[in-house]
Motif scaffolding. Structure first.
Motif, short mmCIF file in Angstrom:
data_model
loop_
_atom_site.label_atom_id
_atom_site.label_comp_id
_atom_site.label_asym_id
_atom_site.label_seq_id
_atom_site.Cartn_x
_atom_site.Cartn_y
_atom_site.Cartn_z
N PRO C 10 0.81 -1.22 0.00
CA PRO C 10 0.00 0.00 0.00
C PRO C 10 0.83 1.27 0.00
N ALA C 11 1.82 1.34 -0.88
CA ALA C 11 2.67 2.52 -0.87
C ALA C 11 2.16 3.60 -1.81
N GLU C 12 1.06 3.29 -2.49
CA GLU C 12 0.61 4.27 -3.47
C GLU C 12 0.00 5.51 -2.80
N SER C 13 -0.07 6.56 -3.57
CA SER C 13 -0.58 7.81 -3.02
C SER C 13 -2.10 7.76 -2.91
N ILE C 14 -2.59 8.49 -1.97
CA ILE C 14 -4.04 8.58 -1.87
C ILE C 14 -4.52 9.69 -2.78
N SER C 15 -5.78 9.63 -3.14
CA SER C 15 -6.26 10.66 -4.06
C SER C 15 -6.47 11.97 -3.30
N ARG C 16 -6.44 13.01 -4.07
CA ARG C 16 -6.56 14.35 -3.49
C ARG C 16 -7.88 14.52 -2.77
N GLY C 17 -7.83 15.28 -1.71
CA GLY C 17 -9.06 15.55 -0.99
C GLY C 17 -9.37 14.52 0.06
N LEU C 18 -8.80 13.34 -0.10
CA LEU C 18 -9.06 12.28 0.87
C LEU C 18 -8.38 12.60 2.20
N VAL C 19 -7.33 13.41 2.11
CA VAL C 19 -6.50 13.64 3.28
C VAL C 19 -7.25 14.41 4.37
N TYR C 20 -8.34 15.04 4.01
CA TYR C 20 -9.09 15.77 5.04
C TYR C 20 -9.61 14.81 6.10
N TRP C 21 -9.82 13.56 5.74
CA TRP C 21 -10.39 12.61 6.70
C TRP C 21 -9.43 12.29 7.83
N PRO C 22 -8.19 11.86 7.53
CA PRO C 22 -7.30 11.63 8.68
C PRO C 22 -7.05 12.90 9.47
N ILE C 23 -7.02 14.04 8.79
CA ILE C 23 -6.82 15.29 9.52
C ILE C 23 -7.96 15.49 10.51
N ALA C 24 -9.18 15.30 9.99
CA ALA C 24 -10.34 15.48 10.86
C ALA C 24 -10.32 14.48 12.01
N SER C 25 -9.96 13.23 11.70
CA SER C 25 -9.92 12.21 12.74
C SER C 25 -8.93 12.59 13.82
N LEU C 26 -7.75 13.01 13.37
CA LEU C 26 -6.71 13.34 14.34
C LEU C 26 -7.15 14.51 15.20
N ALA C 27 -7.70 15.53 14.54
CA ALA C 27 -8.12 16.71 15.29
C ALA C 27 -9.19 16.33 16.31
N TYR C 28 -10.13 15.52 15.85
CA TYR C 28 -11.25 15.15 16.72
C TYR C 28 -10.77 14.30 17.89
N ALA C 29 -9.87 13.37 17.59
CA ALA C 29 -9.40 12.48 18.66
C ALA C 29 -8.48 13.22 19.63
N SER C 30 -7.89 14.34 19.17
CA SER C 30 -6.96 15.05 20.06
C SER C 30 -7.66 16.05 20.95
#
Lengths: 302, 317, 677
Positions: C10-30
């Motif tokens: 799974p070394a491939e890049s994620i598609s654009r715009g998808l990155v908001y999800w981990p950001i939101a998760s991290l922010a929410y969990a923190s």
């Protein structure tokens, strides 16, 4: 709307007898904003059908008889030097008409054919570097002789793909033929016909037809059909995505003609042979028909 | 068939990472008697377990069939079409197709979404490095959906054959005058054609129509103008007439000629030690000729034959 | 044939715009941790997140490791400045969050995405070390849902807009069945007795075993719950008598007070006639190793010890007790006074000012009994306008006592208690300080008292011959002057007279200074209900420990608590509930296709009657054919066909009611009969 359509059908039926399915198919093609290809032996009434349709729909008809020495400029027109104004003046060719009847299209060399087909596809023609738009309802009815006849240049697949619907007329039955023999001359009848609809009406109908609802389930059915054609053992490369789009449009038009607000699998099945036969790479019409039937019977209706 | 299919489940590295973290948290929750912590731990663990159920469900009731394969030349990539139909009432996502027994599979196929009841096709890109008829025994369908913690997969046996033509290569000039080499039947079958081809000596009794009178007038001997016609003076590519020892090179050369002739819309024939195709043209002929080249004695067969030959000769001795 | 080869990485890049999800998760969990971080640290993390969002939004290139790696340094500096370490739960977790936020700047592969999300799960669990309330738990549940949805998004495909709803739906389908499974595991999974050598470094609740200036003031600013008490038979003392003793401090160096004598264990006392209170005490989980009891405990709960001064202590070798029952009798004053204790309780700081001696000397001249001396001291506090305040000017140095007694005359319980004890000792009366809590907030719905950190208190006990140790609370006689709202509140809580008025029975919590009466009235009921919810939560969820589990098993008939049997039961139960969840999911999937199924029933009914639908036959054609075959039911068949086509192919969305109607109609039709001819 349906009434008006029925009137058109009635009018045409007076001249072209015993050809109602083909007639409906051509109307459907017209409403779906596509171009029609009629393929049959000479003398089966191809030209009569086209002419009658044009007359009844009140469109202005241009007829081009394709011959082996026909040049692209003969269709598109050319610029002529006008001595008075000391300028080149464009003389539009016969293609600049609302309904163009391209008779025996496969008798012209490929170069000429492609000039016509390009105009059909783009809705415009480029002549001497200038682009001329086609008139608004622009409908090409091309007739074609079967390939095996002498002196024909068969249309390549890519060109065939531009015709929305292909129909054949077939021999009339005995009674019909008797009527034809005993009745009035068909050509005279055409002249007597009154237009039942105006081009504006046709445009409105085209708009309406495009709005007919295509549900999720039906889209799946369409996709399944197209997909199945692609993975058949002897079906060539199958139906193109454009063919899929055309199929959807034609089904909408058919449903519209049936007076429905939504497309049903039956509509798709009705237009599928017309849309698919000439696109599937197959030697003869008969095998194409068999293949179409095979596809239709293999794909379950949702 | 789909009911009896076994769907395997395997945790991904990420699952182990999560398990490690959860274990550490479990220890600390035990240590501090953090009961709520245990509850949330159980919650995260349960989410992982339920996701495994969903992963299996994602692969259930999929019908995989082999689609058409178009032949390619060696050195190119072949694409194997795989048809997948979703027979479930819900969508499937993230389906990955590969075939581990086949190291040639360069790019696994991937379907991001397969709506309920529909079917889609996707293609496995295969590195076609050697000519011949190759077979893919089946495909492995796997999914990471929904959380990427488990990979569910199953093996679908398929018969996916694909044909690889020899790579068109070589530097020899296309034979144009094979007629002289005697591959044609006598000139009696000649039909008048349109293209001037060559002059040959007049044979008594021939029609005077084609005699080059101008040359006769100049005092040259009687020569007959011969015209090339379809189906006659077209080359026949012959395997045995090619110089060189290497079979593969010779096949490549033939493939190149066939490809060139096909592109120029010329007629051509093919003669291999085992097969002869008379001159013709068109897609069908083209593919028939190339297929013959592709399946002509592959490496293994040749070796086997040599071995046989060898043993026979040794027996004789 | 080797089928199970390696899967692609799974070394491939994620598609654009998808990155908001981990950001939101991290922010929410923190978010739960942000309260433990200073504004500097929070700002730092917020800026990092905003930076990443900006990069994504403007579709800029991500910074290289050369830029991001040095970002650790400022964050480390902030952490070290505040926590002095990067280890331990709090600092360690904050450090992890910082690292993740920095890593976010480079996040572009599937692996990064997965690791971030998995760490978010981890953060969710970790945050329970810091708070365990209901709201927190609900928040964490939503955080788990969010992280799950983020992970689903990664595997659902590229079309973000279209996949949000199905992703959310699927997230619910995963999280909701996981909940009963988790509950089952929580209730039945065997607990282990574990005590590793890990300790909390921070966020303790409770009184400390020594008293220093400012100790209690700090606690007063904290209104977290310390423990809860239920009284058996609803017998409880008046709130002025609610003195919860925790530690007895008998030794001082003039600055700090602690318990100098060795822990001498005591046995329990016999019950004597008189008032008796049986308390059921639940300590908050954060409380460590101390136990409270109302004055004066006579029984010793299991796992506890009773030490000198009649205080309870956790048995150090057992697991700390969170819930226990203890009996107290207010009349059973501590009676023991060993010579060693006496020596300690008369010990004076070496640097005792002569001023103090002179003051006490004035009272002592009259040779009064200890009670009279105590009264003198209390009168001294009252008559010289000593005031109660939580923010006194800091008294420093050796003369802190003098400064307090003669100049500043303002302070709170710890000042008064220490001053009083020293005054008594100077007068020759053995005196010691008791720390613990005073008062409590009664919850009439749950019938319990809630005691919070800000109920912390310190008071004195003096030795009186024949009476034993008598409680003296100098703070209780004070007048509150120039009251700050907080001081007023605390004064009232601790039963002091406000503005010189003696108050015998203060209400559990008097109306707050600023709040109008109607607000108090209105907010009282919900607040109390909330308290009740919390205690139930604490009892059933937070407090569900090994002992509760054992009890439950016994209740269920498993008289012999067998570890293996329980484990087997737990595993079996998990399997069963997993199977149930799977079945439920399967049903869910089928439910979606209700329309189709009822149409299939219709078709099979007709097929049974002899008209079989070809699989490629459209509904219109089929119903027309069927209607021709069954002229009697033609109308019905036609109507069914019409309705089905409208639902399946029409513009209107498939409504449940309509589908139901259709199903009913199909049922009514049943298998049609061919006409008899």
């Amino acid at each position: 709307m349906k009434k008006r359509l029925d009137r058109v059908v009635d009018q045409v039926k007076r001249v072209v007898i015993g050809k109602e399915p083909a007639l409906r198919m051509s109307l459907c093609c017209l409403i779906a904003k596509g171009h029609l290809l009629i393929e049959d032996l000479p003398g089966m009434g191809k030209t009569t059908l086209a002419r009658t349709l044009a007359k009844v729909l009140g469109m202005d008809v241009r007829r081009i008889q394709f011959t082996s020495d026909l040049l692209p400029a003969d269709i598109l027109g050319c610029s002529i030097f006008d001595k008075q104004s000391q300028q080149f003046v464009f003389r539009p060719g016969p293609i600049f008409g609302q309904m163009v009847l391209a008779d025996e299209i496969n008798r012209a060399p490929p170069k000429t054919q492609s000039a016509l087909l390009e105009a059909m596809e783009e809705g415009q023609a480029s002549i001497d570097g200038t682009t001329y738009a086609m008139p608004h309802p622009f409908f090409v009815i091309a007739t074609q002789n079967p390939h095996h006849l002498v002196g024909t240049y068969p249309l390549p697949e890519s060109q065939l793909d531009r015709f929305l619907i292909r129909i054949d007329l077939g021999f009339p039955d005995r009674e019909t033929e008797r009527e034809m023999l005993t009745g009035v001359n068909r050509r005279d009848l055409i002249n007597d016909l009154e237009p039942a609809m105006s081009p504006a009406d046709l445009s409105a109908m085209q708009e309406e037809a495009a709005k007919v609802h295509v549900s999720q389930a039906l889209t799946n059915y369409l996709l399944d059909l197209v997909n199945h054609s692609r993975c058949m053992a002897d079906g060539g490369s199958g139906l193109s995505p454009r063919a899929g789009m055309f199929l959807c449009r034609a089904s909408q038009a058919w449903a519209f003609m049936e007076g429905r607000e939504m497309v049903m699998p039956e509509d798709v099945q009705a237009v599928f042979p017309g849309v698919a036969i000439h696109r599937l790479r197959s030697g003869t019409v008969a095998s194409g028909m068999a293949m179409v039937e095979q596809i239709l019977k293999a794909v379950p209706v949702p | 068939m789909p009911a009896s299919r076994k769907i395997h489940l395997r945790p991904t590295p990420f699952c182990y990472v999560l398990a490690g973290l959860l274990f550490a948290m479990w220890l600390s929750a035990i240590n501090w008697e953090n009961n709520l912590g245990l509850l949330v731990l159980a919650m995260v663990g349960s989410v992982a377990v339920v996701s495994a159920v969903h992963a299996r469900r994602n692969l259930a009731d999929l019908e995989i069939t082999a689609g058409k394969v178009f032949p390619v030349f060696a050195g190119q990539y072949a694409s194997l079409i795989i048809q997948t139909r979703n027979r479930k009432g819900h969508d499937s996502y993230d389906l990955c197709f590969d075939s581990p027994p086949m190291p040639q599979v360069k790019i696994p196929a991937h379907l991001a979404q397969l709506p309920a009841g529909s079917h889609r096709s996707c293609e496995l890109i295969v590195d076609a490095h050697s000519r011949g008829r190759h077979e893919v025994p089946g495909v492995r369908v796997s999914t990471l959906y929904p959380l990427g913690l488990f990979r569910a997969w199953f093996w679908q046996p398929l018969t996916l054959n694909y044909l690889v033509y020899p790579q068109p290569a070589g530097s020899q000039i296309q034979p144009e005058h094979f007629a002289k080499m005697g591959w044609y039947s006598s000139s009696a079958t000649l039909r008048p054609g349109e293209e001037f081809y060559e002059l040959r000596p007049y044979l008594p009794g021939e029609s005077l129509h084609h005699v080059a009178w101008k040359l006769v007038a100049k005092g040259r001997p009687w020569l007959v103008k011969e015209f090339a016609t379809d189906g006659l003076e077209h080359p026949i590519f012959d395997f045995s007439h090619l110089s060189g020892e290497d079979v593969e090179q010779r096949l490549s050369q033939l493939a190149l000629w066939i490809q060139e002739s096909h592109q120029d819309d010329n007629l051509y024939g093919l003669r291999l030690p085992v097969i002869y195709y008379p001159p013709s043209s068109g897609e069908e002929h083209y593919h028939r000729c190339l297929t013959a080249l592709a399946i002509y004695e592959t490496e293994e067969k040749r070796k086997a034959r040599k071995r046989r030959h060898h043993s026979r000769s040794s027996k004789k001795r | 044939m080797k089928i199970s080869g390696p899967f692609h990485k799974p070394a491939e890049s994620i598609s654009r715009g998808l990155v908001y999800w981990p950001i939101a998760s991290l922010a929410y969990a923190s978010v739960p941790f942000i309260f433990h971080l200073s504004w500097r640290g929070s700002l730092f993390i917020c800026l990092l997140i905003l930076w990443r969002v900006y990069l994504e939004f403007r579709r800029l290139n991500l910074p290289s490791s050369w830029i991001t790696a040095p970002l650790v340094i400022p964050f480390l500096a902030i952490l070290l400045a505040e926590h002095h370490t990067i280890f331990g739960e709090e600092a360690g977790t904050l450090f992890l969050i910082g690292l993740l936020s920095i890593r976010l700047l480079e996040l572009h592969t599937v692996r990064d995405y997965m690791i971030t999300c998995i760490t978010c799960y981890f953060l969710v669990v970790v945050s329970l070390l810091f708070a365990q309330g209901i709201i927190m738990s609900v928040y964490l549940f939503t955080a788990i849902l969010l992280v799950t949805v983020s992970l689903i998004h990664l595997h659902m495909g590229s079309n973000l807009r279209a996949s949000f709803r199905p992703a959310l739906r699927l997230g619910m389908k995963i999280v909701v069945p996981a909940l009963p499974l988790a509950l089952f595991a929580f209730v039945f999974f065997p607990r282990f007795q574990g005590k590793l050598t890990l300790e909390y470094h921070s966020i303790k609740i409770g009184v400390q075993d020594s008293l220093e200036a400012g100790n209690i003031a700090q606690m007063k600013k904290d209104n977290r719950l310390a423990f809860r008490v239920e009284f058996a038979n609803d017998q409880c003392p008046v709130s002025g008598e609610l003195y919860w003793r925790c530690f007895v401090l008998n030794t001082t160096d003039g600055w700090r007070w602690w318990n100098g004598s060795k822990n001498r264990q005591m046995t329990g006392f016999k019950e004597r006639p008189g008032l008796k209170y049986t308390q059921n005490i639940t300590l908050t989980p954060q409380v460590q190793r101390w136990m409270v009891a109302l004055d004066y405990p006579i029984t010793i709960p299991t796992g506890a010890l009773m030490c000198e001064g009649q205080i309870l202590k956790n048995n150090l070798y057992g697991a700390s007790k969170r819930q226990y029952t203890v009996v107290s009798q207010p009349e059973q004053r501590p009676q023991d006074l060993s010579p060693e204790t006496q020596r300690r309780c008369l010990m004076l700081p070496r640097t005792l000012s002569p001023l103090v001696k002179r003051l006490v000397g004035r009272w002592k001249t009259k040779q009064k009994p200890p009670e009279a001396l105590a009264t003198e001291a209390l009168r001294f506090f009252r008559d010289h306008q000593f005031i109660y305040t939580l923010d006194p000017e800091p008294v420093e140095g050796q003369d802190a006592l003098v400064d307090f007694l003669f100049r500043q005359r303002a302070g709170f319980c710890e000042h008064y208690a220490t001053a009083f004890a020293i005054l008594m000792r100077t007068a020759g009366v053995p005196a010691r300080i008791v720390t613990g809590y005073m008062g409590g907030e009664y919850n009439p719905y749950g019938r319990f008292y809630a005691i919070r950190q800000d109920h912390a208190h310190a008071w004195c006990e003096i030795w009186i011959q024949n009476k034993g140790w008598v409680r003296m609370d100098p703070t209780a006689v004070l007048a509150v002057k120039n009251p700050t709202p907080k001081a007023l509140l605390h004064a009232a809580q601790q039963g002091m007279s406000v503005e010189g008025q003696a108050s015998s029975l203060p209400s559990p919590r008097p109306s707050l200074w600023r709040q109008p009466a109607w607000w108090t009235k209105l907010s009282r009921a919900p607040r109390l209900w909330w308290e009740l919810a919390e205690i139930q939560w604490n009892r059933w969820v937070v407090g569900y420990d090994r002992h509760s589990q054992e009890k439950l098993f016994k209740h269920l008939g498993m008289t012999q608590f067998r570890w293996l049997a329980v484990l087997a039961a737990a595993l079996g139960g998990t399997a069963v509930s997993g199977a149930l969840a799977a079945a439920w999911l399967k049903r869910q999937g089928k439910k979606a296709d209700h329309l189709r199924r009822s149409y299939e029933t219709f078709c099979s009914n007709l097929a049974a009657a002899g008209v079989k639908r070809k699989k490629w036959e459209g509904p219109c054609d089929f119903t027309r054919r069927a209607a021709l075959a069954f002229p009697l039911q033609a109308e019905q068949i036609r109507r069914i066909g019409l309705q089905y086509t409208r639902l399946c192919y029409g513009t209107s969305p498939t409504e449940k009611a309509l589908v139901k109607e259709l199903t009913a109609r199909i049922k009514k039709l049943g298998i049609p009969k061919a006409p008899v001819n």
